[in-house]
Scaffold this motif. Structure first.
Motif, PDB file in Angstrom:
ATOM      1  N   LYS A  89      20.422 -12.978 -14.324  1.00 49.35           N
ATOM      2  CA  LYS A  89      21.147 -14.160 -14.794  1.00 49.35           C
ATOM      3  C   LYS A  89      21.417 -14.106 -16.298  1.00 49.35           C
ATOM      4  CE  LYS A  89      16.879 -16.829 -15.451  1.00 49.35           C
ATOM      5  NZ  LYS A  89      16.128 -18.057 -15.104  1.00 49.35           N
ATOM      6  N   GLY A  90      20.975 -13.066 -16.958  1.00 50.23           N
ATOM      7  CA  GLY A  90      21.178 -12.905 -18.397  1.00 50.23           C
ATOM      8  C   GLY A  90      20.287 -11.811 -18.916  1.00 50.23           C
ATOM      9  N   GLY A  91      20.148 -11.753 -20.252  1.00 44.53           N
ATOM     10  CA  GLY A  91      19.245 -10.785 -20.842  1.00 44.53           C
ATOM     11  C   GLY A  91      19.865  -9.418 -21.038  1.00 44.53           C
ATOM     12  N   PRO A  92      19.112  -8.483 -21.575  1.00 48.90           N
ATOM     13  CA  PRO A  92      19.672  -7.172 -21.920  1.00 48.90           C
ATOM     14  C   PRO A  92      20.033  -6.298 -20.723  1.00 48.90           C
ATOM     15  CG  PRO A  92      17.308  -7.209 -22.313  1.00 48.90           C
ATOM     16  CD  PRO A  92      17.707  -8.618 -22.013  1.00 48.90           C
ATOM     17  N   PHE A  93      19.476  -6.591 -19.533  1.00 47.63           N
ATOM     18  CA  PHE A  93      19.822  -5.797 -18.352  1.00 47.63           C
ATOM     19  C   PHE A  93      20.966  -6.426 -17.565  1.00 47.63           C
ATOM     20  CE2 PHE A  93      15.451  -4.407 -19.196  1.00 47.63           C
ATOM     21  CZ  PHE A  93      15.606  -3.030 -19.156  1.00 47.63           C
ATOM     22  N   ILE A  94      21.735  -7.284 -18.215  1.00 46.76           N
ATOM     23  CA  ILE A  94      22.859  -7.930 -17.565  1.00 46.76           C
ATOM     24  C   ILE A  94      23.833  -6.866 -17.046  1.00 46.76           C
ATOM     25  CG2 ILE A  94      24.259  -8.123 -19.670  1.00 46.76           C
ATOM     26  CD1 ILE A  94      23.909 -10.882 -17.062  1.00 46.76           C
ATOM     27  N   GLY A  95      24.325  -7.055 -15.850  1.00 47.33           N
ATOM     28  CA  GLY A  95      25.252  -6.104 -15.248  1.00 47.33           C
ATOM     29  C   GLY A  95      24.593  -5.058 -14.376  1.00 47.33           C
ATOM     30  N   LEU A  96      23.277  -4.948 -14.433  1.00 46.73           N
ATOM     31  CA  LEU A  96      22.556  -3.980 -13.610  1.00 46.73           C
ATOM     32  C   LEU A  96      22.391  -4.523 -12.198  1.00 46.73           C
ATOM     33  CD1 LEU A  96      20.745  -1.429 -13.233  1.00 46.73           C
ATOM     34  CD2 LEU A  96      18.830  -2.833 -14.043  1.00 46.73           C
ATOM     35  N   GLU A  97      22.803  -3.758 -11.203  1.00 44.32           N
ATOM     36  CA  GLU A  97      22.617  -4.144  -9.808  1.00 44.32           C
ATOM     37  C   GLU A  97      21.179  -3.847  -9.404  1.00 44.32           C
ATOM     38  OE1 GLU A  97      25.451  -2.477  -7.176  1.00 44.32           O
ATOM     39  OE2 GLU A  97      27.196  -3.188  -8.316  1.00 44.32           O
ATOM     40  N   LEU A  98      20.500  -4.870  -8.919  1.00 45.06           N
ATOM     41  CA  LEU A  98      19.078  -4.743  -8.603  1.00 45.06           C
ATOM     42  C   LEU A  98      18.890  -4.434  -7.118  1.00 45.06           C
ATOM     43  CD1 LEU A  98      17.739  -7.803 -10.638  1.00 45.06           C
ATOM     44  CD2 LEU A  98      17.943  -5.421 -11.373  1.00 45.06           C
ATOM     45  N   PRO A  99      18.238  -3.317  -6.793  1.00 43.26           N
ATOM     46  CA  PRO A  99      18.037  -2.968  -5.384  1.00 43.26           C
ATOM     47  C   PRO A  99      16.838  -3.664  -4.749  1.00 43.26           C
ATOM     48  CG  PRO A  99      17.218  -1.217  -6.771  1.00 43.26           C
ATOM     49  CD  PRO A  99      17.817  -2.237  -7.699  1.00 43.26           C
ATOM     50  N   HIS A 100      15.986  -4.290  -5.566  1.00 41.18           N
ATOM     51  CA  HIS A 100      14.760  -4.898  -5.049  1.00 41.18           C
ATOM     52  C   HIS A 100      14.688  -6.366  -5.456  1.00 41.18           C
ATOM     53  CE1 HIS A 100      13.506  -0.843  -3.989  1.00 41.18           C
ATOM     54  NE2 HIS A 100      13.716  -0.470  -5.245  1.00 41.18           N
ATOM     55  N   MET A 101      13.664  -7.046  -4.973  1.00 45.43           N
ATOM     56  CA  MET A 101      13.537  -8.476  -5.213  1.00 45.43           C
ATOM     57  C   MET A 101      12.697  -8.803  -6.445  1.00 45.43           C
ATOM     58  SD  MET A 101      15.390 -10.143  -3.158  1.00 45.43           S
ATOM     59  CE  MET A 101      14.733 -11.737  -3.651  1.00 45.43           C
ATOM     60  N   THR A 102      11.668  -8.053  -6.703  1.00 47.41           N
ATOM     61  CA  THR A 102      10.731  -8.411  -7.765  1.00 47.41           C
ATOM     62  C   THR A 102      11.018  -7.625  -9.047  1.00 47.41           C
ATOM     63  OG1 THR A 102       9.114  -6.721  -7.154  1.00 47.41           O
ATOM     64  CG2 THR A 102       8.958  -8.880  -6.055  1.00 47.41           C
ATOM     65  N   ALA A 103      10.539  -8.171 -10.156  1.00 45.51           N
ATOM     66  CA  ALA A 103      10.703  -7.494 -11.441  1.00 45.51           C
ATOM     67  C   ALA A 103       9.971  -6.154 -11.446  1.00 45.51           C
ATOM     68  CB  ALA A 103      10.189  -8.387 -12.571  1.00 45.51           C
ATOM     69  N   GLN A 104       8.791  -6.106 -10.841  1.00 47.25           N
ATOM     70  CA  GLN A 104       8.018  -4.872 -10.836  1.00 47.25           C
ATOM     71  C   GLN A 104       8.726  -3.754 -10.088  1.00 47.25           C
ATOM     72  OE1 GLN A 104       3.360  -5.826 -11.194  1.00 47.25           O
ATOM     73  NE2 GLN A 104       4.210  -6.291  -9.190  1.00 47.25           N
ATOM     74  N   ALA A 105       9.245  -4.079  -8.898  1.00 47.77           N
ATOM     75  CA  ALA A 105       9.921  -3.058  -8.100  1.00 47.77           C
ATOM     76  C   ALA A 105      11.199  -2.583  -8.779  1.00 47.77           C
ATOM     77  CB  ALA A 105      10.235  -3.607  -6.708  1.00 47.77           C
ATOM     78  N   ASN A 106      11.928  -3.492  -9.398  1.00 48.10           N
ATOM     79  CA  ASN A 106      13.164  -3.103 -10.092  1.00 48.10           C
ATOM     80  C   ASN A 106      12.858  -2.319 -11.363  1.00 48.10           C
ATOM     81  OD1 ASN A 106      15.505  -4.177  -8.575  1.00 48.10           O
ATOM     82  ND2 ASN A 106      14.421  -6.116  -8.816  1.00 48.10           N
ATOM     83  N   ALA A 107      11.764  -2.641 -12.042  1.00 45.39           N
ATOM     84  CA  ALA A 107      11.369  -1.866 -13.216  1.00 45.39           C
ATOM     85  C   ALA A 107      11.013  -0.435 -12.825  1.00 45.39           C
ATOM     86  CB  ALA A 107      10.190  -2.540 -13.918  1.00 45.39           C
ATOM     87  N   ALA A 108      10.327  -0.278 -11.695  1.00 44.92           N
ATOM     88  CA  ALA A 108      10.004   1.062 -11.215  1.00 44.92           C
ATOM     89  C   ALA A 108      11.276   1.846 -10.902  1.00 44.92           C
ATOM     90  CB  ALA A 108       9.118   0.970  -9.975  1.00 44.92           C
ATOM     91  N   TYR A 109      12.272   1.166 -10.330  1.00 49.18           N
ATOM     92  CA  TYR A 109      13.564   1.800 -10.041  1.00 49.18           C
ATOM     93  C   TYR A 109      14.252   2.243 -11.337  1.00 49.18           C
ATOM     94  CZ  TYR A 109      18.636   1.777  -9.349  1.00 49.18           C
ATOM     95  OH  TYR A 109      19.971   2.082  -9.383  1.00 49.18           O
ATOM     96  N   ILE A 110      14.223   1.392 -12.354  1.00 48.68           N
ATOM     97  CA  ILE A 110      14.838   1.740 -13.635  1.00 48.68           C
ATOM     98  C   ILE A 110      14.148   2.954 -14.239  1.00 48.68           C
ATOM     99  CG2 ILE A 110      15.168   0.954 -16.024  1.00 48.68           C
ATOM    100  CD1 ILE A 110      15.532  -1.889 -14.888  1.00 48.68           C
ATOM    101  N   PHE A 111      12.821   2.952 -14.190  1.00 46.27           N
ATOM    102  CA  PHE A 111      12.071   4.059 -14.774  1.00 46.27           C
ATOM    103  C   PHE A 111      12.351   5.369 -14.040  1.00 46.27           C
ATOM    104  CE2 PHE A 111       8.173   6.676 -14.845  1.00 46.27           C
ATOM    105  CZ  PHE A 111       8.136   6.979 -16.198  1.00 46.27           C
ATOM    106  N   ARG A 112      12.368   5.306 -12.699  1.00 45.35           N
ATOM    107  CA  ARG A 112      12.545   6.543 -11.921  1.00 45.35           C
ATOM    108  C   ARG A 112      13.977   7.069 -11.993  1.00 45.35           C
ATOM    109  NH1 ARG A 112      10.028   3.678  -7.349  1.00 45.35           N
ATOM    110  NH2 ARG A 112       7.795   4.164  -7.264  1.00 45.35           N
TER     111      ARG A 112
END
Length: 535
Positions: A89-112
């Motif tokens: 809904k905002g912030g520096p990751f605006i525009g990123l399509e999230l494949p998961h529901m939680t912040a933790q799972a999406n952070a792991a996706y970003i890292f990998r």
């Protein structure tokens, strides 16, 4: 560090996308501090806006804070859409399509998957610890994570961290698990790669190129040997000292605080070389947007040339000057760990405002040389004339410390966010507390230390001597100062964890005052944790 709970500006989706359309880079500040808190130490994410959050489109520069910083930032902005999917809904990751529901799972996706490589400026823990702790996550990804750095940095990481003692060997060397792969960079750039202005740059991630230059970060008794690929103690059989010099044990009896990294022994100050110490190697990364040719510089920890055993900053400024003159170098991310109260003997390989301004004046002088070739030739002759002189006796171990300007209650600084954002070439900041607006007047009481008095210096030629002064005269009368259009973002501020104003307030005030007095033309900002910067 600024108040992280304060209201933020320009977080709406339309504004963010509009800035993204105009910017070449986005920099996400995961960790802006130099400690002692372990959850905000140095870590940046950088991407080209042309890459649109594709796979491998982000490079991490240093990794003191990495996965934890991503999770913390995502948690502030992640929401559920009407169809039940997670959205930003905002912030520096605006525009990123999230494949998961939680912040933790999406952070792991970003890292990998989204972070293509990690650039390490130097192997100190506050720039490396996040990488070690986070690397096991790579196991569920699509391939090893590239860790790129100078050979001495890779050597330290390989032999002292991923070594099956401090941490498992997760690399693909020496029978390791293969989760990371080392890329040893050529200092100064590999001339076999690239063409034209991009010559010497190598691919950092999708849309970004990188070139690494070596800088100094204080001194220690361990020195990298390229033939052995290891660090050895200075004075060992690998680095045999001069037989005419006093043995290192005999001169290593200073156990006081000032005896560590003490720049007073620097040959730049005319005292002579101390063979019991070697320089700590750090790095400055030039990052180039492949689409536009725009560039930024991200520095690791850095000491001023005036106190260094091996002054190296001058070469970085020589490379940067033509880029500033042409307008392609837009921003510099550089440390300024302490305010001007710190003495040179207590810098420990870091910068304070007076030294950062002195370094930027060297850059400014070189920009003037590029813009005025005839003046450059005159400076060269002057430098040759100065170098032929006998050294002046009694050189002070201090460099110039200009008197800081303290705004009066009747004055107003013309640097509000709306006024700054219209200036050509400066980095516009999104979803940030306006840390860089009008600075309040300092009150000289017990709670706020007084600004330092001017300090007399000797004939310190580390910053260019008489010829630099000639350049200052040349740009002082110019309508356009030499560093106009360059934004300087201050990182690695040492937190005091005490009541009162954040240390960054004082550092920013001193930098702006000195910069204004020097007529540099650049703008100074102190980013906060989790901030997105469009450049």
């Amino acid at each position: 560090m600024p108040n992280e709970g304060a209201s933020r500006e320009n977080e709406s989706l339309p504004d963010g996308l509009d800035m993204a359309d105009k910017a070449a880079f986005q920099v996400i500040v995961l960790g802006p501090s130099g400690g002692p808190r372990e959850d905000a130490v140095t870590g940046l994410l950088v991407r080209s806006t042309s890459s649109q959050w594709s796979m491998g489109s982000v490079v991490a520069v240093d990794a003191g804070t990495l996965l934890g910083g991503i999770i913390r930032t995502l948690e502030q902005y992640i929401a559920k859409s009407e169809d039940g999917k997670a959205i930003m809904k905002g912030g520096p990751f605006i525009g990123l399509e999230l494949p998961h529901m939680t912040a933790q799972a999406n952070a792991a996706y970003i890292f990998r998957e989204v972070i293509g490589a990690v650039l390490i400026t130097h192997p100190h823990l506050d720039h490396l610890s996040g990488l070690a702790i986070n690397t096991p996550l790579v196991e569920a990804g699509s391939g090893p994570k590239t860790v790129a750095a100078l050979p001495s940095v890779i050597s330290a990481i390989k032999n002292h961290m991923f070594n099956d003692v401090i941490w498992p060997n997760l690399s693909d060397e020496d029978g390791g698990a293969g989760l990371i792969t080392y890329q040893r960079l050529v200092e100064g750039g590999n001339p076999r790669f690239g063409r034209g202005e991009a010559r010497g740059y190598v691919r950092a991630c999708e849309g970004l190129l990188a070139r690494c230059l070596s800088i100094s970060h204080g001194r220690c008794r361990q020195k990298y040997h390229p033939e052995t690929g290891r660090h050895h103690r200075v004075g060992s059989s690998v680095f045999t000292g001069d037989s005419l010099m006093v043995p290192s044990r005999a001169i290593s009896v200073d156990h006081t605080e000032s005896g560590v990294y003490s720049p007073i022994r620097s040959p730049a100050l005319g005292v002579g070389k101390d063979t019991s110490f070697a320089s700590v190697e750090s790095s400055a990364f030039f990052l180039r947007d492949h689409n536009t040719g725009s560039e930024i510089i991200v520095f690791g920890d850095i000491e001023p040339d005036s106190v260094s055993l091996e002054p190296r900053n001058k070469h970085v400024w020589e490379v940067a000057a033509p880029k500033v003159a042409s307008g392609c170098l837009r921003a510099i991310f550089i440390e300024c760990s302490y305010n001007d109260d710190v003495d040179d003997s207590s810098l420990y390989g870091h910068l304070c405002p007076r030294h950062l301004i002195a370094e930027l004046k060297v850059l400014a002088a070189k920009v003037v040389d590029v813009q005025n070739p005839g003046h450059s030739l005159k400076r060269k002759r002057e430098d040759e004339r100065i170098s032929s002189r006998e050294p002046t006796s009694g050189v002070s171990p201090k460099t110039t410390r200009p008197q800081a300007y303290v705004p009066s209650k009747f004055s107003k600084r013309d640097d509000t966010p709306s006024q700054r954002s219209g200036r050509s070439g400066t980095g516009s900041r999104v979803n940030s507390t306006d840390y860089s607006g009008e600075i309040p007047e300092l009150v000289h009481d017990e709670a706020t230390p007084s600004l330092p008095d001017p300090v007399d210096v000797g004939d310190d030629r580390s910053y260019g001597g008489d010829s630099l002064m000639q350049s200052e005269v040349l740009w002082a009368d110019s309508e356009r100062p030499p560093l106009t259009g360059v934004s300087v973002y201050i990182i690695h501020i040492k937190e005091t964890l005490s009541d009162g104003p954040p240390p960054g307030d004082r550092i920013l005030q001193e930098l702006r005052a000195h910069g204004e007095a020097a007529h540099l033309g650049c703008e100074f900002f102190v980013p906060r944790r989790g901030e997105g910067i469009w450049i």
